[in-house]
Write a protein that holds these residues in place. Structure first.
Motif, PDB file in Angstrom:
ATOM      1  N   ALA A  18     -47.592  48.774  -8.322  1.00 34.90           N
ATOM      2  CA  ALA A  18     -46.700  49.460  -9.100  1.00 34.90           C
ATOM      3  C   ALA A  18     -47.184  50.768  -9.787  1.00 34.90           C
ATOM      4  CB  ALA A  18     -45.562  48.883  -9.892  1.00 34.90           C
ATOM      5  N   ALA A  19     -46.676  51.678 -10.262  1.00 31.07           N
ATOM      6  CA  ALA A  19     -47.304  52.794 -11.051  1.00 31.07           C
ATOM      7  C   ALA A  19     -47.624  52.509 -12.220  1.00 31.07           C
ATOM      8  CB  ALA A  19     -45.969  53.902 -11.382  1.00 31.07           C
ATOM      9  N   ALA A  20     -46.954  51.599 -13.077  1.00 33.35           N
ATOM     10  CA  ALA A  20     -47.373  51.264 -14.397  1.00 33.35           C
ATOM     11  C   ALA A  20     -48.663  50.341 -14.256  1.00 33.35           C
ATOM     12  CB  ALA A  20     -46.323  50.322 -15.121  1.00 33.35           C
ATOM     13  N   GLU A  21     -48.618  49.486 -13.101  1.00 33.92           N
ATOM     14  CA  GLU A  21     -49.924  48.636 -12.723  1.00 33.92           C
ATOM     15  C   GLU A  21     -51.114  49.254 -12.541  1.00 33.92           C
ATOM     16  OE1 GLU A  21     -46.828  44.978 -11.141  1.00 33.92           O
ATOM     17  OE2 GLU A  21     -48.063  46.435  -9.686  1.00 33.92           O
ATOM     18  N   CYS A  27     -58.564  50.546 -14.191  1.00 35.56           N
ATOM     19  CA  CYS A  27     -59.658  50.374 -15.118  1.00 35.56           C
ATOM     20  C   CYS A  27     -60.782  49.966 -14.770  1.00 35.56           C
ATOM     21  CB  CYS A  27     -58.880  49.426 -16.334  1.00 35.56           C
ATOM     22  SG  CYS A  27     -58.869  47.600 -15.817  1.00 35.56           S
ATOM     23  N   PRO A  28     -62.170  49.992 -15.568  1.00 34.89           N
ATOM     24  CA  PRO A  28     -63.335  49.816 -15.080  1.00 34.89           C
ATOM     25  C   PRO A  28     -63.527  48.156 -14.627  1.00 34.89           C
ATOM     26  CG  PRO A  28     -63.462  51.174 -16.951  1.00 34.89           C
ATOM     27  CD  PRO A  28     -62.030  50.970 -16.596  1.00 34.89           C
ATOM     28  N   PHE A  30     -61.512  45.841 -13.890  1.00 33.61           N
ATOM     29  CA  PHE A  30     -60.806  45.543 -12.607  1.00 33.61           C
ATOM     30  C   PHE A  30     -61.526  46.063 -11.474  1.00 33.61           C
ATOM     31  CE2 PHE A  30     -57.945  45.568  -8.994  1.00 33.61           C
ATOM     32  CZ  PHE A  30     -57.729  44.092  -8.899  1.00 33.61           C
ATOM     33  N   GLN A  31     -61.928  47.397 -11.326  1.00 38.72           N
ATOM     34  CA  GLN A  31     -62.711  48.028 -10.364  1.00 38.72           C
ATOM     35  C   GLN A  31     -64.218  47.267 -10.296  1.00 38.72           C
ATOM     36  OE1 GLN A  31     -61.845  50.515  -8.204  1.00 38.72           O
ATOM     37  NE2 GLN A  31     -59.976  50.092  -8.887  1.00 38.72           N
ATOM     38  N   ARG A  32     -64.603  46.896 -11.319  1.00 44.19           N
ATOM     39  CA  ARG A  32     -65.957  46.029 -11.234  1.00 44.19           C
ATOM     40  C   ARG A  32     -65.929  45.040 -10.234  1.00 44.19           C
ATOM     41  NH1 ARG A  32     -67.247  41.192 -13.809  1.00 44.19           N
ATOM     42  NH2 ARG A  32     -69.443  40.970 -14.113  1.00 44.19           N
ATOM     43  N   LEU A  33     -64.765  44.602  -9.999  1.00 43.32           N
ATOM     44  CA  LEU A  33     -64.597  43.048  -9.121  1.00 43.32           C
ATOM     45  C   LEU A  33     -64.858  43.644  -7.698  1.00 43.32           C
ATOM     46  CD1 LEU A  33     -61.601  41.499 -10.548  1.00 43.32           C
ATOM     47  CD2 LEU A  33     -63.930  41.047 -10.896  1.00 43.32           C
ATOM     48  N   ARG A  34     -64.828  44.979  -7.487  1.00 42.36           N
ATOM     49  CA  ARG A  34     -65.367  45.406  -6.148  1.00 42.36           C
ATOM     50  C   ARG A  34     -66.587  45.158  -5.743  1.00 42.36           C
ATOM     51  NH1 ARG A  34     -62.021  49.473  -3.875  1.00 42.36           N
ATOM     52  NH2 ARG A  34     -60.658  50.454  -5.009  1.00 42.36           N
ATOM     53  N   LEU A 142     -55.918  46.791 -24.532  1.00 40.16           N
ATOM     54  CA  LEU A 142     -54.576  46.738 -25.559  1.00 40.16           C
ATOM     55  C   LEU A 142     -53.778  48.123 -25.449  1.00 40.16           C
ATOM     56  CD1 LEU A 142     -56.387  45.026 -28.518  1.00 40.16           C
ATOM     57  CD2 LEU A 142     -54.599  44.100 -27.013  1.00 40.16           C
ATOM     58  N   GLN A 143     -54.230  49.186 -25.308  1.00 41.25           N
ATOM     59  CA  GLN A 143     -53.767  50.299 -24.993  1.00 41.25           C
ATOM     60  C   GLN A 143     -52.775  50.345 -23.671  1.00 41.25           C
ATOM     61  OE1 GLN A 143     -53.468  52.591 -27.403  1.00 41.25           O
ATOM     62  NE2 GLN A 143     -51.963  53.895 -25.911  1.00 41.25           N
ATOM     63  N   VAL A 144     -53.263  49.866 -22.709  1.00 47.04           N
ATOM     64  CA  VAL A 144     -52.651  49.532 -21.320  1.00 47.04           C
ATOM     65  C   VAL A 144     -51.452  48.573 -21.671  1.00 47.04           C
ATOM     66  CG1 VAL A 144     -52.566  48.541 -19.114  1.00 47.04           C
ATOM     67  CG2 VAL A 144     -54.498  49.892 -19.986  1.00 47.04           C
ATOM     68  N   TRP A 145     -51.610  47.649 -22.389  1.00 50.98           N
ATOM     69  CA  TRP A 145     -50.254  46.477 -22.507  1.00 50.98           C
ATOM     70  C   TRP A 145     -49.402  47.217 -23.485  1.00 50.98           C
ATOM     71  CZ3 TRP A 145     -52.309  44.693 -18.941  1.00 50.98           C
ATOM     72  CH2 TRP A 145     -53.459  44.126 -18.809  1.00 50.98           C
ATOM     73  N   LYS A 146     -49.955  48.043 -24.476  1.00 55.89           N
ATOM     74  CA  LYS A 146     -49.151  48.812 -25.071  1.00 55.89           C
ATOM     75  C   LYS A 146     -48.058  49.715 -24.454  1.00 55.89           C
ATOM     76  CE  LYS A 146     -48.948  51.574 -29.648  1.00 55.89           C
ATOM     77  NZ  LYS A 146     -49.613  52.148 -30.517  1.00 55.89           N
ATOM     78  N   GLU A 147     -48.738  50.554 -23.618  1.00 53.33           N
ATOM     79  CA  GLU A 147     -47.674  51.219 -22.649  1.00 53.33           C
ATOM     80  C   GLU A 147     -46.892  50.666 -21.715  1.00 53.33           C
ATOM     81  OE1 GLU A 147     -49.891  54.624 -20.928  1.00 53.33           O
ATOM     82  OE2 GLU A 147     -51.339  54.488 -22.311  1.00 53.33           O
TER      83      GLU A 147
END
Lengths: 442, 185
Positions: A18-21, A27-28, A30-34, A142-147
């Motif tokens: 989803a857009a919010a997700e 984020c780096p 999560f992308q690191r898991l590539r 934390l900024q992401v969770w806030k949003e």
């Protein structure tokens, strides 16, 4: 805000983000898991096993959402389940979102090459879950969770499940079980199917669509005895119609452990990799600093290993060269069932004797069994009675526990070691009283 | 304590649970081991945390799995609709050969727990083991406060049931002292 995306996936066809997700997806951490292989060096045995934690995490999010939708469907709730599932649609929506991002984040703490030798390569008392928590609680996240209007504590609780020491309430415990559960967790369902697909080991397949449709929140299976009072704490179980798909999952797990996860060559490559990392890393351990963690992937380790394999003066050269040149140690001994019954410590005794004879650098010992969940879960019959899976199924109680149990020796000493073992095996592996230090605190 | 010595005590516990006619399912072994370690002071070194049905050790769960794979324990299937019991397997006697001193030193404590805790049902075990956990977490709190905490952890356990469970733990501790099987405060 970014737009929603649909990611093509070989297992689930499409995984919708989803857009919010997208804030999490992009984020780096999560992308690191590539760049973290799902099965470490397993691709040296099964060449197709080059898949990464990235697509697995997307798959876990997809499956966790499907399970959530089934078990919270009003038509599937028992009265007891209704007492723990929020009836406020906003709350339910909140928890579904927490579940999805927790599924995305649950593996962000993984070290390079996933599980390989995590215990030896992190400071005592820490694990990849500690690092996943650090990721979730990082300033950027934390900024992401806030949003997203989500609470980081809730995400950590679901992502880490029982590994998070904060006690979970009954509802949070069910949600955590949806991701990390020992029998029906989305993590397990996805990794079995995905690993099976990529290794080409077809035994890992099962009908997960049927299984998920049959999942329910149920009271635990009954026990008998003089005081037969059961707990009423709910857990995940299946309807009688889903029992065969649950049996297929349990069998798939047994076969995947036997054939893939505990394959002897895969296990010795893991040991060589651990030996290399202990020689190469500062102080022999990975850093727990978040920036260091995010900067360290399989790519960095592979580059270092490749370089060390060519340079005899490099730390860990010997181990790197064994991996690069496929000169892994060979199996000297694998105890049979009767050997183990005679003396479960026999293989370790043989290892110790081989070390004394040939030197510590020439011999390795490996013993590992899959975690001990007993495959007992509640099954709700068509007349609403709840029974134990082991009583309802002729299969589940009879599935053995897969185990890896080996003594390995360098291929250079193999012939000599094998002759020595053949002569001395019975004496060396005989049962004996062990040293028992019964001082205070023992 | 080493993993093998833990296994020797767990095998002994399962054998004694069966002798005292406990159902001896996995929950019985989990909660009995918790009491053995936390109330009687047998230093098994297992980390426990609050989870399903009270204090739970994932290390113990894995040890039970490993013991099954080594045939030191076996699952004994029970007739429909019940869950399985655990029983000692053909690989168990060797543990007594390997760790005679350990079994001698802690055998009385193991038998005490098996006789006192083993016959309880899963619901009673959950309440009693969680009551012990609450007492350890907040030793200076009054009984009402501890009961409220237990109820907060396990909402399906009423405050009255929590008070009763806390009393059961006190009584069990007293009987352990009388029997001389308590190794630590």
């Amino acid at each position: 805000m970014s737009r929603p995306i649909q990611v093509r996936d070989p297992l689930h066809v499409f995984v919708e983000v989803a857009a919010a997700e997208r804030l999490v997806f992009d984020c780096p951490a999560f992308q690191r898991l590539r760049h973290i292989h799902q099965l470490a060096l397993c691709y040296l045995v099964y060449p197709g096993a080059t898949h990464r934690r990235f697509e697995h995490s997307l798959g876990v999010m997809e499956l966790a959402s499907r399970i959530f939708d089934v078990v919270t469907d009003q038509g599937n709730l028992t009265d007891q389940a209704r007492s723990i599932v929020p009836d406020d649609p906003h709350k339910l929506h909140y928890w579904r979102q927490v579940l999805r991002v927790a599924a995305l984040c649950h593996d962000t703490g993984h070290l390079p090459f996933s599980h390989a030798a995590e215990k030896e390569l992190l400071p005592a008392g820490t694990s990849h879950e500690s690092l996943s928590e650090a990721v979730v609680r990082s300033p950027q996240m934390l900024q992401v969770w806030k949003e997203m209007k989500l609470d980081a504590d809730d995400i950590v609780a679901l992502a880490n499940g029982p590994a998070d020491e904060t006690p979970l309430g009954p509802w949070e415990a069910i949600l955590s079980e949806i991701i990390t559960g020992n029998v029906f967790g989305a993590d397990r369902i996805d990794y079995l199917l995905r690993d099976s697909l990529h290794t080409g080991v077809a035994y890992g397949r099962f009908d997960h669509h049927r299984l998920i449709e049959s999942l329910r929140i149920l009271p635990p299976a009954p026990t008998g005895g003089t005081d037969a009072e059961s707990s009423v704490e709910p857990t995940l179980g299946v309807t009688a119609g889903g029992l065969q798909s649950a049996e297929a999952l349990v069998l798939a797990r047994y076969f995947m452990f036997s054939q893939v996860y505990l394959h002897r060559v895969r296990r010795i490559y893991d040991i060589h990799l651990k030996d290399f990392l202990q020689a190469w890393l500062p102080d022999g351990r990975f850093s727990l600093e978040l920036d260091d963690h995010l900067a360290m992937t399989d790519n960095e380790v592979n580059a270092a290993m490749s370089s060390a394999a060519r340079d005899p003066a490099a730390p860990g050269h010997v181990h790197a060269a064994r991996i690069a040149e496929r000169k892994h140690f060979k199996t000297l001994y694998k105890p049979t069932a009767s050997d183990v019954e005679r003396n479960a410590a026999g293989a370790k005794q043989l290892h110790d004797a081989a070390v004394a004879k040939f030197g510590a650098e020439e011999v390795r010992y490996d013993r590992y069994s899959k975690d001990g969940g007993s495959n007992v879960f509640p099954v709700v019959e068509r007349d609403d009675r709840v029974v134990a899976s082991s009583g309802a199924s002729d299969v589940l109680g009879r599935v053995p526990t897969a185990m890896s149990h080996y003594v390995f020796v360098s291929r250079e000493r193999y012939t000599e070691a094998h002759a020595w073992m053949t002569t001395n095996l019975q004496d060396i592996t005989a049962p004996r009283a062990e040293d028992e230090d019964l001082e205070e605190g023992q | 304590m080493t993993e093998s010595r833990r296994a020797a005590l767990v095998a002994q516990l399962v054998e004694r649970l069966r002798a005292h006619e406990s159902w001896a399912g996995e929950t019985h072994v989990q909660k009995s081991t918790y009491v053995l370690q936390q109330l009687l002071g047998v230093p098994m070194g297992l980390p426990f945390q609050l989870y399903k049905f009270g204090p739970f050790s994932f290390e113990l769960r894995d040890l039970l799995g490993q013991m099954r794979s080594l045939r030191q324990l076996e699952m004994e299937l029970q007739p429909y609709p019940y869950g399985p019991k655990l029983t000692v397997g053909p690989g168990a006697p060797q543990l007594q050969t390997r760790f005679p001193k350990t079994i001698r030193k802690y055998g009385a404590a193991v038998d005490f727990v098996a006789s006192e805790v083993g016959p309880l049902g899963v619901g009673s075990l959950e309440r009693m083991a969680t009551a012990l956990l609450v007492q350890i977490e907040s030793p200076d709190a009054g009984a009402r406060e501890q009961a409220a905490r237990l109820h907060a952890y396990k909402p399906h356990v009423s405050v009255e049931q929590a008070v009763e469970a806390l009393g059961q733990v006190d009584q069990l501790a007293g009987r352990a002292q009388e029997a001389g099987v308590t190794l630590a405060a």
